[in-house]
Design a protein around this motif. Structure first.
Motif, PDB file in Angstrom:
ATOM      1  N   ALA A 100      21.711 -13.025  16.030  1.00  0.00           N
ATOM      2  CA  ALA A 100      22.207 -12.081  17.039  1.00  0.00           C
ATOM      3  C   ALA A 100      21.076 -11.176  17.560  1.00  0.00           C
ATOM      4  N   PHE A 101      21.118 -10.909  18.870  1.00  0.00           N
ATOM      5  CA  PHE A 101      20.241  -9.912  19.498  1.00  0.00           C
ATOM      6  C   PHE A 101      20.829  -8.551  19.156  1.00  0.00           C
ATOM      7  N   ILE A 102      20.124  -7.728  18.397  1.00  0.00           N
ATOM      8  CA  ILE A 102      20.735  -6.460  17.966  1.00  0.00           C
ATOM      9  C   ILE A 102      20.015  -5.238  18.521  1.00  0.00           C
ATOM     10  N   GLY A 103      19.027  -5.446  19.391  1.00  0.00           N
ATOM     11  CA  GLY A 103      18.376  -4.276  19.990  1.00  0.00           C
ATOM     12  C   GLY A 103      16.978  -4.607  20.449  1.00  0.00           C
ATOM     13  N   ARG A 104      16.256  -3.537  20.787  1.00  0.00           N
ATOM     14  CA  ARG A 104      14.856  -3.740  21.176  1.00  0.00           C
ATOM     15  C   ARG A 104      14.005  -2.643  20.556  1.00  0.00           C
ATOM     16  N   CYS A 105      12.850  -3.060  20.055  1.00  0.00           N
ATOM     17  CA  CYS A 105      11.920  -2.148  19.396  1.00  0.00           C
ATOM     18  C   CYS A 105      10.525  -2.540  19.856  1.00  0.00           C
ATOM     19  N   GLY A 106       9.565  -1.642  19.666  1.00  0.00           N
ATOM     20  CA  GLY A 106       8.215  -2.054  20.024  1.00  0.00           C
ATOM     21  C   GLY A 106       7.269  -0.898  20.205  1.00  0.00           C
ATOM     22  N   LEU A 107       6.321  -1.102  21.096  1.00  0.00           N
ATOM     23  CA  LEU A 107       5.242  -0.147  21.315  1.00  0.00           C
ATOM     24  C   LEU A 107       5.137   0.157  22.799  1.00  0.00           C
ATOM     25  N   LEU A 108       4.983   1.449  23.121  1.00  0.00           N
ATOM     26  CA  LEU A 108       4.899   1.872  24.516  1.00  0.00           C
ATOM     27  C   LEU A 108       3.681   2.768  24.715  1.00  0.00           C
ATOM     28  N   PRO A 109       2.890   2.524  25.770  1.00  0.00           N
ATOM     29  CA  PRO A 109       1.732   3.379  26.038  1.00  0.00           C
ATOM     30  C   PRO A 109       2.118   4.621  26.840  1.00  0.00           C
ATOM     31  N   TRP A 110       1.534   5.753  26.501  1.00  0.00           N
ATOM     32  CA  TRP A 110       1.733   7.004  27.242  1.00  0.00           C
ATOM     33  C   TRP A 110       0.380   7.653  27.468  1.00  0.00           C
ATOM     34  N   GLU A 111       0.237   8.305  28.609  1.00  0.00           N
ATOM     35  CA  GLU A 111      -0.944   9.146  28.845  1.00  0.00           C
ATOM     36  C   GLU A 111      -0.541  10.578  28.552  1.00  0.00           C
ATOM     37  N   ILE A 112      -1.092  11.150  27.488  1.00  0.00           N
ATOM     38  CA  ILE A 112      -0.756  12.529  27.117  1.00  0.00           C
ATOM     39  C   ILE A 112      -2.055  13.296  26.909  1.00  0.00           C
ATOM     40  N   ALA A 113      -2.184  14.403  27.627  1.00  0.00           N
ATOM     41  CA  ALA A 113      -3.362  15.277  27.506  1.00  0.00           C
ATOM     42  C   ALA A 113      -4.654  14.462  27.593  1.00  0.00           C
ATOM     43  N   GLY A 114      -4.682  13.520  28.532  1.00  0.00           N
ATOM     44  CA  GLY A 114      -5.923  12.805  28.811  1.00  0.00           C
ATOM     45  C   GLY A 114      -6.245  11.671  27.859  1.00  0.00           C
ATOM     46  N   ARG A 115      -5.336  11.348  26.932  1.00  0.00           N
ATOM     47  CA  ARG A 115      -5.617  10.184  26.086  1.00  0.00           C
ATOM     48  C   ARG A 115      -4.398   9.270  26.027  1.00  0.00           C
ATOM     49  N   THR A 116      -4.682   8.014  25.750  1.00  0.00           N
ATOM     50  CA  THR A 116      -3.586   7.059  25.638  1.00  0.00           C
ATOM     51  C   THR A 116      -3.012   7.137  24.236  1.00  0.00           C
ATOM     52  N   GLU A 117      -1.722   7.432  24.167  1.00  0.00           N
ATOM     53  CA  GLU A 117      -1.010   7.444  22.889  1.00  0.00           C
ATOM     54  C   GLU A 117      -0.083   6.230  22.881  1.00  0.00           C
ATOM     55  N   VAL A 118       0.140   5.666  21.720  1.00  0.00           N
ATOM     56  CA  VAL A 118       1.055   4.531  21.629  1.00  0.00           C
ATOM     57  C   VAL A 118       2.260   4.945  20.802  1.00  0.00           C
ATOM     58  N   GLU A 119       3.418   4.782  21.429  1.00  0.00           N
ATOM     59  CA  GLU A 119       4.678   5.192  20.793  1.00  0.00           C
ATOM     60  C   GLU A 119       5.362   4.012  20.103  1.00  0.00           C
ATOM     61  N   VAL A 120       5.908   4.268  18.930  1.00  0.00           N
ATOM     62  CA  VAL A 120       6.775   3.303  18.259  1.00  0.00           C
ATOM     63  C   VAL A 120       8.194   3.592  18.755  1.00  0.00           C
TER      64      VAL A 120
END
Ligand SMILES: CC(C)(COP(=O)(O)OP(=O)(O)OC[C@H]1O[C@@H](n2cnc3c(N)ncnc32)[C@H](O)[C@@H]1OP(=O)(O)O)[C@@H](O)C(=O)NCCC(=O)NCCS
Length: 179
Positions: free
Chosen positions: A76-96
């Motif tokens: 079963a497909f039960i959701g989605r998870c992963g990694l997302l890039p953000w630009e915060i205070a001039g640096r790339t942060e990666v969100e879980v």
């Protein structure tokens, strides 16, 4: 099966495809699931646009993004998870990131997926730390972040969506474990 990214005891995380639109749209139109998302529920067309963005931009340009969470036991497909890039205070942060079907909440599945994602991220990406951006009221999401070993980095992060708490975990040192 479409490219598997990460496997855990109970889950397979694989790349999303447009065939996942129905299952994802069913989750995104659920107000309970989208309660702490500033943009709220999504229509099928908005979900399709996000799915296309994930496939074209995240997979195409970053090599990561949101992945389908599939329960091994049933497929079963039960959701989605992963990694997302953000630009915060001039640096790339990666969100879980994690979002599951309410029928599967409370079984430790988000923690299981997120731990594997953290390991995958530190193993494949040149990042010093990983973050979670949380609505301060989202206790379930904070619970997962804390189980990942994250601690509060900023309690005053404001963007166009409003105020978030930012939790973070640093890359473990040699021999260390991220969670
Ligand atoms: C956040 C979410 C993915 C958690 O999924 P889950 O599989 O139920 O989480 P887990 O079972 O791994 O729970 C991990 C911890 O979170 C906390 N937690 C989970 N649900 C909780 C709730 N409803 N209230 C308070 N704490 C909760 C607990 O500390 C739990 O650990 P414990 O079971 O040992 O006490 C799920 O609630 C969800 O999909 N919510 C909607 C989407 C969302 O808000 N995503 C996050 C956006 S930032």
């Amino acid at each position: 099966m479409t490219a598997i990214v990460v496997e855990t005891e109970r889950l397979i995380l694989r790349r999303l495809t447009l065939d996942d639109l129905d299952a994802l749209a069913a989750l995104y139109r659920d107000p309970e699931v989208r309660r702490y998302f500033p943009d709220g529920v999504r229509t099928r067309e908005q979900t399709r646009a996000e799915l296309e963005w994930v496939i074209d931009v995240y997979y195409g340009q970053y090599g990561y993004g949101l992945w389908a969470a599939v329960l091994k036991e049933t497929g079963a497909f039960i959701g989605r998870c992963g990694l997302l890039p953000w630009e915060i205070a001039g640096r790339t942060e990666v969100e879980v990131a994690y979002l599951l079907d309410p029928a599967y909440w409370g079984r430790g599945l988000a923690t299981e997926a997120a731990r594997a994602i953290v390991q995958h991220a530190f193993g494949t990406l040149p990042v010093d730390r990983l973050i979670c951006l949380l609505d301060p009221e989202n206790r379930a999401s904070r619970g997962v972040a804390v189980k990942l070993g994250m601690t509060l980095l900023w309690n005053d992060y404001v963007d166009e969506y409003g105020l978030s708490h930012v939790y973070a975990v640093d890359r473990p040192g040699p021999g260390g474990s991220p969670s």
